[in-house]
Design a protein around this motif. Structure first.
Motif, PDB file in Angstrom:
ATOM      1  N   VAL A  98       0.831  -1.214   0.000  1.00 25.40           N
ATOM      2  CA  VAL A  98       0.000   0.000   0.000  1.00 25.40           C
ATOM      3  C   VAL A  98       0.860   1.257   0.000  1.00 25.40           C
ATOM      4  O   VAL A  98       0.458   2.312  -0.511  1.00 25.40           O
ATOM      5  CB  VAL A  98      -0.964  -0.023   1.202  1.00 25.40           C
ATOM      6  CG1 VAL A  98      -1.661   1.332   1.383  1.00 25.40           C
ATOM      7  CG2 VAL A  98      -2.010  -1.115   1.025  1.00 25.40           C
ATOM      8  N   GLY A  99       2.085   1.150   0.533  1.00 24.25           N
ATOM      9  CA  GLY A  99       2.963   2.310   0.588  1.00 24.25           C
ATOM     10  C   GLY A  99       3.333   2.888  -0.763  1.00 24.25           C
ATOM     11  O   GLY A  99       3.806   4.017  -0.844  1.00 24.25           O
ATOM     12  N   ILE A 100       3.109   2.141  -1.840  1.00 26.83           N
ATOM     13  CA  ILE A 100       3.328   2.694  -3.174  1.00 26.83           C
ATOM     14  C   ILE A 100       2.390   3.868  -3.421  1.00 26.83           C
ATOM     15  O   ILE A 100       2.738   4.836  -4.112  1.00 26.83           O
ATOM     16  CB  ILE A 100       3.115   1.608  -4.249  1.00 26.83           C
ATOM     17  CG1 ILE A 100       4.217   0.550  -4.158  1.00 26.83           C
ATOM     18  CG2 ILE A 100       3.055   2.206  -5.657  1.00 26.83           C
ATOM     19  CD1 ILE A 100       4.000  -0.625  -5.081  1.00 26.83           C
ATOM     20  N   PHE A 101       1.185   3.790  -2.849  1.00 30.79           N
ATOM     21  CA  PHE A 101       0.151   4.769  -3.169  1.00 30.79           C
ATOM     22  C   PHE A 101      -0.151   5.738  -2.036  1.00 30.79           C
ATOM     23  O   PHE A 101      -0.782   6.770  -2.258  1.00 30.79           O
ATOM     24  CB  PHE A 101      -1.135   4.035  -3.565  1.00 30.79           C
ATOM     25  CG  PHE A 101      -0.933   3.088  -4.710  1.00 30.79           C
ATOM     26  CD1 PHE A 101      -0.886   3.551  -6.010  1.00 30.79           C
ATOM     27  CD2 PHE A 101      -0.736   1.734  -4.481  1.00 30.79           C
ATOM     28  CE1 PHE A 101      -0.661   2.682  -7.067  1.00 30.79           C
ATOM     29  CE2 PHE A 101      -0.516   0.862  -5.531  1.00 30.79           C
ATOM     30  CZ  PHE A 101      -0.475   1.333  -6.830  1.00 30.79           C
ATOM     31  N   SER A 102       0.291   5.430  -0.819  1.00 32.50           N
ATOM     32  CA  SER A 102      -0.083   6.274   0.314  1.00 32.50           C
ATOM     33  C   SER A 102       0.446   7.706   0.224  1.00 32.50           C
ATOM     34  O   SER A 102      -0.279   8.631   0.617  1.00 32.50           O
ATOM     35  CB  SER A 102       0.354   5.620   1.624  1.00 32.50           C
ATOM     36  OG  SER A 102       1.730   5.304   1.626  1.00 32.50           O
ATOM     37  N   PRO A 103       1.661   7.968  -0.308  1.00 32.08           N
ATOM     38  CA  PRO A 103       2.081   9.377  -0.396  1.00 32.08           C
ATOM     39  C   PRO A 103       1.160  10.209  -1.287  1.00 32.08           C
ATOM     40  O   PRO A 103       0.779  11.332  -0.916  1.00 32.08           O
ATOM     41  CB  PRO A 103       3.499   9.279  -0.985  1.00 32.08           C
ATOM     42  CG  PRO A 103       3.973   7.921  -0.599  1.00 32.08           C
ATOM     43  CD  PRO A 103       2.762   7.049  -0.686  1.00 32.08           C
ATOM     44  N   ALA A 104       0.785   9.655  -2.441  1.00 34.25           N
ATOM     45  CA  ALA A 104      -0.110  10.409  -3.327  1.00 34.25           C
ATOM     46  C   ALA A 104      -1.482  10.570  -2.704  1.00 34.25           C
ATOM     47  O   ALA A 104      -2.148  11.603  -2.885  1.00 34.25           O
ATOM     48  CB  ALA A 104      -0.221   9.711  -4.684  1.00 34.25           C
ATOM     49  N   ALA A 105      -1.927   9.536  -1.960  1.00 36.32           N
ATOM     50  CA  ALA A 105      -3.240   9.628  -1.323  1.00 36.32           C
ATOM     51  C   ALA A 105      -3.301  10.795  -0.359  1.00 36.32           C
ATOM     52  O   ALA A 105      -4.310  11.511  -0.290  1.00 36.32           O
ATOM     53  CB  ALA A 105      -3.554   8.318  -0.604  1.00 36.32           C
ATOM     54  N   VAL A 106      -2.205  11.006   0.391  1.00 39.62           N
ATOM     55  CA  VAL A 106      -2.178  12.100   1.348  1.00 39.62           C
ATOM     56  C   VAL A 106      -1.986  13.437   0.647  1.00 39.62           C
ATOM     57  O   VAL A 106      -2.667  14.423   0.951  1.00 39.62           O
ATOM     58  CB  VAL A 106      -1.071  11.862   2.387  1.00 39.62           C
ATOM     59  CG1 VAL A 106      -0.848  13.098   3.243  1.00 39.62           C
ATOM     60  CG2 VAL A 106      -1.431  10.676   3.279  1.00 39.62           C
ATOM     61  N   GLU A 107      -1.064  13.484  -0.312  1.00 37.02           N
ATOM     62  CA  GLU A 107      -0.734  14.759  -0.953  1.00 37.02           C
ATOM     63  C   GLU A 107      -1.863  15.268  -1.842  1.00 37.02           C
ATOM     64  O   GLU A 107      -2.161  16.467  -1.859  1.00 37.02           O
ATOM     65  CB  GLU A 107       0.541  14.599  -1.779  1.00 37.02           C
ATOM     66  CG  GLU A 107       1.783  14.374  -0.937  1.00 37.02           C
ATOM     67  CD  GLU A 107       2.999  14.080  -1.786  1.00 37.02           C
ATOM     68  OE1 GLU A 107       2.989  14.398  -2.988  1.00 37.02           O
ATOM     69  OE2 GLU A 107       3.974  13.516  -1.241  1.00 37.02           O
ATOM     70  N   ILE A 108      -2.472  14.369  -2.595  1.00 37.38           N
ATOM     71  CA  ILE A 108      -3.538  14.776  -3.518  1.00 37.38           C
ATOM     72  C   ILE A 108      -4.893  14.716  -2.838  1.00 37.38           C
ATOM     73  O   ILE A 108      -5.782  15.519  -3.101  1.00 37.38           O
ATOM     74  CB  ILE A 108      -3.531  13.880  -4.777  1.00 37.38           C
ATOM     75  CG1 ILE A 108      -2.167  13.943  -5.452  1.00 37.38           C
ATOM     76  CG2 ILE A 108      -4.627  14.290  -5.751  1.00 37.38           C
ATOM     77  CD1 ILE A 108      -1.768  15.322  -5.913  1.00 37.38           C
ATOM     78  N   GLY A 109      -5.052  13.755  -1.942  1.00 39.60           N
ATOM     79  CA  GLY A 109      -6.339  13.518  -1.306  1.00 39.60           C
ATOM     80  C   GLY A 109      -7.073  12.412  -2.024  1.00 39.60           C
ATOM     81  O   GLY A 109      -7.731  12.649  -3.040  1.00 39.60           O
ATOM     82  N   ALA A 110      -6.923  11.187  -1.545  1.00 39.16           N
ATOM     83  CA  ALA A 110      -7.578  10.047  -2.175  1.00 39.16           C
ATOM     84  C   ALA A 110      -7.803   8.965  -1.142  1.00 39.16           C
ATOM     85  O   ALA A 110      -7.091   8.880  -0.128  1.00 39.16           O
ATOM     86  CB  ALA A 110      -6.740   9.499  -3.329  1.00 39.16           C
ATOM     87  N   VAL A 111      -8.769   8.116  -1.407  1.00 32.70           N
ATOM     88  CA  VAL A 111      -9.041   6.943  -0.587  1.00 32.70           C
ATOM     89  C   VAL A 111      -8.399   5.733  -1.263  1.00 32.70           C
ATOM     90  O   VAL A 111      -8.509   5.563  -2.478  1.00 32.70           O
ATOM     91  CB  VAL A 111     -10.556   6.723  -0.426  1.00 32.70           C
ATOM     92  CG1 VAL A 111     -10.837   5.436   0.341  1.00 32.70           C
ATOM     93  CG2 VAL A 111     -11.201   7.913   0.274  1.00 32.70           C
ATOM     94  N   ILE A 112      -7.710   4.902  -0.472  1.00 36.39           N
ATOM     95  CA  ILE A 112      -7.180   3.634  -0.968  1.00 36.39           C
ATOM     96  C   ILE A 112      -8.034   2.517  -0.390  1.00 36.39           C
ATOM     97  O   ILE A 112      -8.218   2.428   0.830  1.00 36.39           O
ATOM     98  CB  ILE A 112      -5.716   3.417  -0.548  1.00 36.39           C
ATOM     99  CG1 ILE A 112      -4.828   4.573  -1.009  1.00 36.39           C
ATOM    100  CG2 ILE A 112      -5.188   2.092  -1.091  1.00 36.39           C
ATOM    101  CD1 ILE A 112      -3.430   4.525  -0.413  1.00 36.39           C
TER     102      ILE A 112
END
Length: 315
Positions: A98-112
């Motif tokens: 999941v760490g592949i996507f967590s930085p973008a989720a926080v920076e852009i604002g997204a749900v994983i």
């Protein structure tokens, strides 16, 4: 001849070979024991929150777990990354990768949303891909309650999860729901036939080889593996019609067995009219950016994928 490994990756590949057994029925129990996962820095800092949900059982399948990661500071309906973990079809858990996507989720604002599909060989095809599709449908149908914009759902997966993500995208297209904006397929496991040239020179002393992937495919498909009747939902490289799929990002290492099937899939997607971003990382073995995150080629691969995800989530 196998392309050379990136010099910064050789020691990591050797360490992987020394510490990880070859895949086989005698090691599955040990490989499936949950280890101590590294805590995502976004979770540790409180910038990302996680909840577990259950996709309800049906007459044909049990309930399945999903982990829902949401930025702590974001409100309203956010774009969604529906994520499928790797593990050669036989191992793995929803938090893996999941760490592949967590930085973008926080920076852009997204749900994983990370799905816990059933594993082969206990649950052969179609159970894993149908679980992934069932979780995707549940996510779309419950989007508002989960704080997700149902018009902005992408699917993503790594290794076997990349293959399952591609199969799930085919199911979503063919069944007409839900609409996906993008698919991100990182070093995906796409072809059960194991016959492209890139399988031949993989060094069994440094990284996963043909026997490991054959075990994964045999576990999923049994005696059908390599034969004429394999479904493209199980092995997406089998699909003859790749039109009307979402914009696709693929990446793969130059020194791994999946290289040629990924390049071929990207070319066929492009010929079918799909917008494709393909990245071939010189000297990379399978999963190099997860196993050696500090290597410069890993940093480049992660930065490039992150930039694409950020653009995709921002649209």
């Amino acid at each position: 001849m196998r392309p050379p490994y990136d010099p910064e990756l050789v020691a990591h590949a050797q360490a992987f070979q020394e510490n990880m057994p070859r895949l086989g029925p005698d090691v599955l129990s040990a490989l499936r024991v949950p280890g101590e996962s590294a805590v995502l820095p976004e979770l540790a800092s409180g910038r990302l929150l996680v909840d577990e949900h259950r996709v309800p059982a049906t007459a044909d399948a049990p309930e399945i777990p999903v982990l829902v990661y949401r930025p702590a500071s974001s409100g309203g309906a956010l774009p969604c990354v529906y994520y499928v973990h790797g593990g050669a079809m036989v191992t793995g858990n929803p938090p893996d990768g999941v760490g592949i996507f967590s930085p973008a989720a926080v920076e852009i604002g997204a749900v994983i949303v990370s799905v816990g599909y059933r594993l082969a060989p206990e649950h052969p095809h179609p159970a894993p891909v149908e679980d992934c599709y069932r979780g995707l449908v549940w996510t779309a149908e419950n989007a508002r309650q989960l704080g997700i914009d149902p018009e902005r759902i992408m699917i993503a997966g790594v290794s076997a999860g990349g293959g399952l993500a591609a199969g799930t995208a085919l199911l979503a297209r063919d069944r007409g729901f839900p609409a996906l904006t993008h698919q991100i397929l990182a070093c995906p496991m796409l072809d059960d036939r194991l016959r492209t040239p890139s399988y031949e020179p993989v060094d069994p002393h440094l990284a996963r080889d043909r026997s490991d992937y054959a075990f994964g495919w045999d576990s999923l498909l049994g005696a059908d593996r390599g034969g004429p009747d394999v479904s493209s939902y199980a092995a997406p490289a089998r699909e003859s019609d790749l039109a009307d799929l979402p914009r696709t990002y693929l990446d793969v290492g130059s020194a791994e067995a999946f290289r040629d099937e990924v390049i071929d899939y990207a070319a066929r997607l492009s010929r079918a009219g799909v917008s494709v971003d393909l990245h071939l990382w010189g000297g990379g073995f399978h999963g190099f950016d997860l196993m050696a995150p500090d290597a410069r080629v890993s940093q480049a691969a992660r930065a490039t994928r992150h930039e694409f995800i950020s653009r995709a989530l921002g649209t």
